[in-house]
Design an enzyme around this catalytic site. Structure first.
Site, PDB file in Angstrom:
ATOM      1  N   ASN A   1      -1.756   7.647  -3.387  1.00  0.00           N
ATOM      2  CA  ASN A   1      -0.783   7.801  -2.666  1.00  0.00           C
ATOM      3  C   ASN A   1       0.513   9.153  -3.811  1.00  0.00           C
ATOM      4  O   ASN A   1       0.004   9.050  -5.264  1.00  0.00           O
ATOM      5  CB  ASN A   1       0.682   6.813  -2.605  1.00  0.00           C
ATOM      6  CG  ASN A   1      -0.273   6.253  -1.123  1.00  0.00           C
ATOM      7  OD1 ASN A   1      -1.266   7.111  -0.536  1.00  0.00           O
ATOM      8  ND2 ASN A   1       0.517   4.989  -0.878  1.00  0.00           N
TER       9      ASN A   1
ATOM     10  N   GLU B   1       1.125  -1.113  -0.193  1.00  0.00           N
ATOM     11  CA  GLU B   1       0.293  -0.101  -0.187  1.00  0.00           C
ATOM     12  C   GLU B   1       0.822   1.196  -0.227  1.00  0.00           C
ATOM     13  O   GLU B   1       0.856   2.152  -0.470  1.00  0.00           O
ATOM     14  CB  GLU B   1      -0.977  -0.646   0.634  1.00  0.00           C
ATOM     15  CG  GLU B   1      -2.280   0.527   0.948  1.00  0.00           C
ATOM     16  CD  GLU B   1      -2.132   2.211   1.149  1.00  0.00           C
ATOM     17  OE1 GLU B   1      -3.034   2.907   0.269  1.00  0.00           O
ATOM     18  OE2 GLU B   1      -2.023   2.426   1.938  1.00  0.00           O
ATOM     19  N   ASP B   2       2.156   1.387   0.645  1.00  0.00           N
ATOM     20  CA  ASP B   2       3.086   2.621   0.694  1.00  0.00           C
ATOM     21  C   ASP B   2       4.007   2.439   0.850  1.00  0.00           C
ATOM     22  O   ASP B   2       4.739   1.388   1.135  1.00  0.00           O
ATOM     23  CB  ASP B   2       2.138   2.928   2.100  1.00  0.00           C
ATOM     24  CG  ASP B   2       2.702   4.775   2.224  1.00  0.00           C
ATOM     25  OD1 ASP B   2       3.061   5.206   0.953  1.00  0.00           O
ATOM     26  OD2 ASP B   2       2.352   5.644   3.068  1.00  0.00           O
TER      27      ASP B   2
ATOM     28  N   ILE C   1       2.615   5.309   5.368  1.00  0.00           N
ATOM     29  CA  ILE C   1       3.976   5.174   6.504  1.00  0.00           C
ATOM     30  C   ILE C   1       4.542   6.431   6.091  1.00  0.00           C
ATOM     31  O   ILE C   1       4.352   6.916   5.451  1.00  0.00           O
ATOM     32  CB  ILE C   1       4.446   3.615   6.042  1.00  0.00           C
ATOM     33  CG1 ILE C   1       5.287   3.727   4.578  1.00  0.00           C
ATOM     34  CG2 ILE C   1       4.400   1.948   6.554  1.00  0.00           C
ATOM     35  CD1 ILE C   1       6.412   2.704   4.196  1.00  0.00           C
TER      36      ILE C   1
ATOM     37  N   ASN D   1      -6.599  11.395   1.349  1.00  0.00           N
ATOM     38  CA  ASN D   1      -5.539  10.020   0.842  1.00  0.00           C
ATOM     39  C   ASN D   1      -3.900   9.981   1.225  1.00  0.00           C
ATOM     40  O   ASN D   1      -3.833  10.622   2.453  1.00  0.00           O
ATOM     41  CB  ASN D   1      -6.269   9.638  -0.695  1.00  0.00           C
ATOM     42  CG  ASN D   1      -5.799   8.063  -0.669  1.00  0.00           C
ATOM     43  OD1 ASN D   1      -4.775   7.370  -0.071  1.00  0.00           O
ATOM     44  ND2 ASN D   1      -7.313   7.210  -1.290  1.00  0.00           N
TER      45      ASN D   1
ATOM     46  N   HIS E   1      -4.425  -0.667  11.727  1.00  0.00           N
ATOM     47  CA  HIS E   1      -5.809  -0.340  12.208  1.00  0.00           C
ATOM     48  C   HIS E   1      -5.845  -1.414  12.821  1.00  0.00           C
ATOM     49  O   HIS E   1      -6.100  -2.668  11.869  1.00  0.00           O
ATOM     50  CB  HIS E   1      -6.645  -0.768  10.362  1.00  0.00           C
ATOM     51  CG  HIS E   1      -6.503   0.616   9.717  1.00  0.00           C
ATOM     52  ND1 HIS E   1      -6.934   2.022  10.342  1.00  0.00           N
ATOM     53  CD2 HIS E   1      -6.227   1.222   8.171  1.00  0.00           C
ATOM     54  CE1 HIS E   1      -6.888   2.858   8.945  1.00  0.00           C
ATOM     55  NE2 HIS E   1      -6.333   1.907   8.250  1.00  0.00           N
TER      56      HIS E   1
ATOM     57  N   ASN F   1      -5.781   7.319   7.091  1.00  0.00           N
ATOM     58  CA  ASN F   1      -4.948   6.927   5.576  1.00  0.00           C
ATOM     59  C   ASN F   1      -3.587   6.464   5.283  1.00  0.00           C
ATOM     60  O   ASN F   1      -2.968   6.114   5.817  1.00  0.00           O
ATOM     61  CB  ASN F   1      -6.020   7.527   4.285  1.00  0.00           C
ATOM     62  CG  ASN F   1      -5.433   6.773   3.184  1.00  0.00           C
ATOM     63  OD1 ASN F   1      -4.221   6.386   2.569  1.00  0.00           O
ATOM     64  ND2 ASN F   1      -6.190   6.095   2.519  1.00  0.00           N
ATOM     65  N   ASP F   2      -3.349   8.435   5.149  1.00  0.00           N
ATOM     66  CA  ASP F   2      -1.710   8.226   5.153  1.00  0.00           C
ATOM     67  C   ASP F   2      -1.495   9.952   6.078  1.00  0.00           C
ATOM     68  O   ASP F   2      -1.739  10.300   6.497  1.00  0.00           O
ATOM     69  CB  ASP F   2      -1.472   8.728   3.969  1.00  0.00           C
ATOM     70  CG  ASP F   2       0.304   9.098   3.607  1.00  0.00           C
ATOM     71  OD1 ASP F   2       0.861   8.307   4.626  1.00  0.00           O
ATOM     72  OD2 ASP F   2       0.682   8.904   2.566  1.00  0.00           O
TER      73      ASP F   2
ATOM     74  N   HIS G   1      -1.050   0.338   7.349  1.00  0.00           N
ATOM     75  CA  HIS G   1      -1.854   1.243   5.861  1.00  0.00           C
ATOM     76  C   HIS G   1      -0.471   2.131   5.383  1.00  0.00           C
ATOM     77  O   HIS G   1       0.362   1.883   4.903  1.00  0.00           O
ATOM     78  CB  HIS G   1      -3.182   2.324   6.557  1.00  0.00           C
ATOM     79  CG  HIS G   1      -3.691   2.676   5.146  1.00  0.00           C
ATOM     80  ND1 HIS G   1      -5.116   2.819   5.460  1.00  0.00           N
ATOM     81  CD2 HIS G   1      -4.039   2.450   4.322  1.00  0.00           C
ATOM     82  CE1 HIS G   1      -6.064   3.244   4.801  1.00  0.00           C
ATOM     83  NE2 HIS G   1      -4.797   2.849   3.415  1.00  0.00           N
TER      84      HIS G   1
HETATM   85  C1  LIG Z   1      -0.244   5.255  -0.790  1.00  0.00           C
HETATM   86  O1  LIG Z   1      -2.043   5.209  -0.835  1.00  0.00           O
HETATM   87  C2  LIG Z   1      -1.943   3.991   0.237  1.00  0.00           C
HETATM   88  C3  LIG Z   1      -3.066   3.701  -0.327  1.00  0.00           C
HETATM   89  O2  LIG Z   1      -4.483   4.427   0.296  1.00  0.00           O
HETATM   90  C4  LIG Z   1      -1.657   4.705   1.416  1.00  0.00           C
HETATM   91  O3  LIG Z   1      -2.487   4.226   2.099  1.00  0.00           O
HETATM   92  C5  LIG Z   1      -0.428   4.546   1.544  1.00  0.00           C
HETATM   93  O4  LIG Z   1       0.000   6.267   2.770  1.00  0.00           O
HETATM   94  C6  LIG Z   1       0.145   5.838   0.270  1.00  0.00           C
HETATM   95  N1  LIG Z   1       1.547   6.228   0.958  1.00  0.00           N
HETATM   96  C7  LIG Z   1       2.232   7.562  -0.183  1.00  0.00           C
HETATM   97  C8  LIG Z   1       3.769   7.357  -0.224  1.00  0.00           C
HETATM   98  O5  LIG Z   1       1.819   8.947  -0.061  1.00  0.00           O
HETATM   99 CA   LIG Z   2      -3.131   5.485   0.325  1.00  0.00          CA
HETATM  100 CA   LIG Z   3       3.290   8.082   3.414  1.00  0.00          CA
END
Ligand SMILES: *[C@H]1O[C@H](CO)[C@@H](O)[C@H](O)[C@H]1NC(C)=O
Ligand SMILES: [Ca+2]
Ligand SMILES: [Ca+2]
Ligand SMILES: *[C@@H]1O[C@H](CO)[C@@H](O)[C@H](O)[C@H]1NC(C)=O
Ligand SMILES: *[C@@H]1O[C@H](CO)[C@@H](O)[C@H](O)[C@H]1NC(C)=O
Ligand SMILES: *[C@@H]1O[C@H](CO)[C@@H](O)[C@H](O)[C@H]1NC(C)=O
Length: 350
Positions: free
Chosen positions: A265, A49-50, A112, A219, A129, A163-164, A110
């Protein structure tokens, strides 16, 4: 009379579904685009995911997200954090061990974000989560041992449906709340009806506040290399919002970049300041997963983000035959990593 009411209701439901399919690009075709040297990363099949990369070239990959409404191929397997050394010629992944005393069975990572302090200690902040709640876990990275030592869990009534995150200082970060309702059906309704109750928070031990409101589904979040601007992906609005950071961490909107894809992301190339966006070309197919007609992947490269006319290029696109549900893309030294919500991960040399 009764029949008419039933017909009217059916008609309304059908109209809603048609609107929903259209809004979520159910039938958008994805034309393939691929850099020359790409290969799937061995050992990642159940999400990436990240991804975040340290200035030294070590990449952290969050894997195994279980999220309401998203497909998952390994529902009984706890999440994992992988590491990949991008300085090596044919890099392979290695799972990081997590210190005892942390509940690994319910680990559900989720977004990072890494943070390096003045003494060069490296920390990994992870949105977790456990039991579908949202917590923020702070780990110290021990490079020699390839391990994560759990230091702290942060919970707060405002840190819901996170989410992020993007870490800006010790225990200081921006976080996106991607939806308001806890219930999956209400979340879908929330996105469809465009309530715009999703927002961005600033967290510090002294102060927690909402710093930006009115998103459909905020997001991915990241910052410009000069740390003056923050970029927020509004996934279901198909846009990226550029906001100016003030001294007290408040944000004000500078501009919105509209795209024809669901942005997940965001990462910034530290050398050029260009933004890479991991996107879902077919929102519908990721919400209603069908292995025979899977969701595709798309990565956009955005140059001159702050200018009047940012240049937008597709650097990767696939109809799902190779990579499904791309959620993040990140570059280091002309090496590109593409992660997905629940599927594989791709490594390319540019
Ligand atoms: C990328 O997308 C995922 C999916 O929703 C999210 O959880 C994650 O934080 C994102 N990664 C970055 C580098 O922003
Ligand atoms: Ca995301
Ligand atoms: Ca991130
Ligand atoms: C992904 O999950 C499936 C189903 O649980 C499992 O069989 C497979 O080994 C997992 N793959 C990896 C690389 O962990
Ligand atoms: C900015 O932040 C301050 C203090 O944190 C807060 O009281 C104020 O309401 C914020 N201003 C705006 C315009 O959001
Ligand atoms: C996806 O593309 C591949 C090759 O480009 C093609 O063979 C396949 O039929 C396509 N799949 C779908 C579902 O369109």
């Amino acid at each position: 009379m009764g029949k008419l009411v039933v017909l009217a209701l059916l008609g309304a439901a059908l109209a809603l579904i048609v609107a929903f399919r259209q809004r979520f690009s159910a039938s958008r075709e994805v034309e393939p685009v691929e850099p020359r040297n790409c290969q799937l990363i061995e050992g990642i099949e159940n999400g990436s995911e990240d991804i975040d990369i340290l200035p030294s070239g070590l990449a952290f990959i969050s894997s195994g997200l279980k999220y309401p409404g998203m497909p998952n191929f390994a529902p009984n397997k706890p999440g994992q954090i992988f590491m990949m050394d991008l300085n090596k010629p044919n890099p392979s992944i290695q799972e990081l061990s997590i210190s005892n005393g942390f509940d690994k069975a319910s680990f559900n990572p989720h977004g990072i974000s890494t943070f390096i302090d003045e003494d060069h200690n490296v920390y990994l902040y992870v949105v977790n989560h456990p039991r579908m709640e949202s917590t923020l876990e702070i780990f110290k990275f021990e490079e020699q041992q390839r391990s994560l030592v759990h230091l702290k869990t942060i919970e707060h009534e405002l840190l819901k449906s996170v989410n992020d995150i993007f870490v800006v200082g010790p225990e200081q970060f921006y976080a996106t709340r991607d939806h308001y309702f806890a219930n999956h059906f209400l979340t879908l309704l929330e996105m469809l009806m465009d309530f715009r109750w999703s927002h961005v928070l600033f967290y510090s031990p002294k102060e927690v506040k909402v710093v930006a409101k009115g998103f459909n589904s905020a997001n991915g979040i990241t910052i410009s290399p000069d740390k003056k601007y923050i970029y927020i992906a509004d996934a279901t609005d198909k846009s990226i919002c550029v906001m100016k950071i003030h001294d007290n961490w408040n944000l004000t909107q500078l501009k919105v970049i509209h795209l024809d894809t669901f942005v997940d992301n965001l990462t910034v190339d530290p050398d050029t300041g260009d933004v890479l966006a991991g996107c879902h070309p077919n929102g519908w197919k990721i919400l209603f997963y069908n292995p025979k007609d899977p969701p595709g992947s798309e990565v956009l490269h955005i140059q001159d983000v702050l200018s009047e006319k940012p240049k937008i290029n597709t650097i990767y696109a696939n109809n799902g035959s190779v990579l499904q549900g791309s959620s993040v893309a990140i570059v280091y030294n002309r090496k590109l990593l593409i992660g997905t919500v629940f599927h594989k991960a791709l490594y390319c040399e540019l």
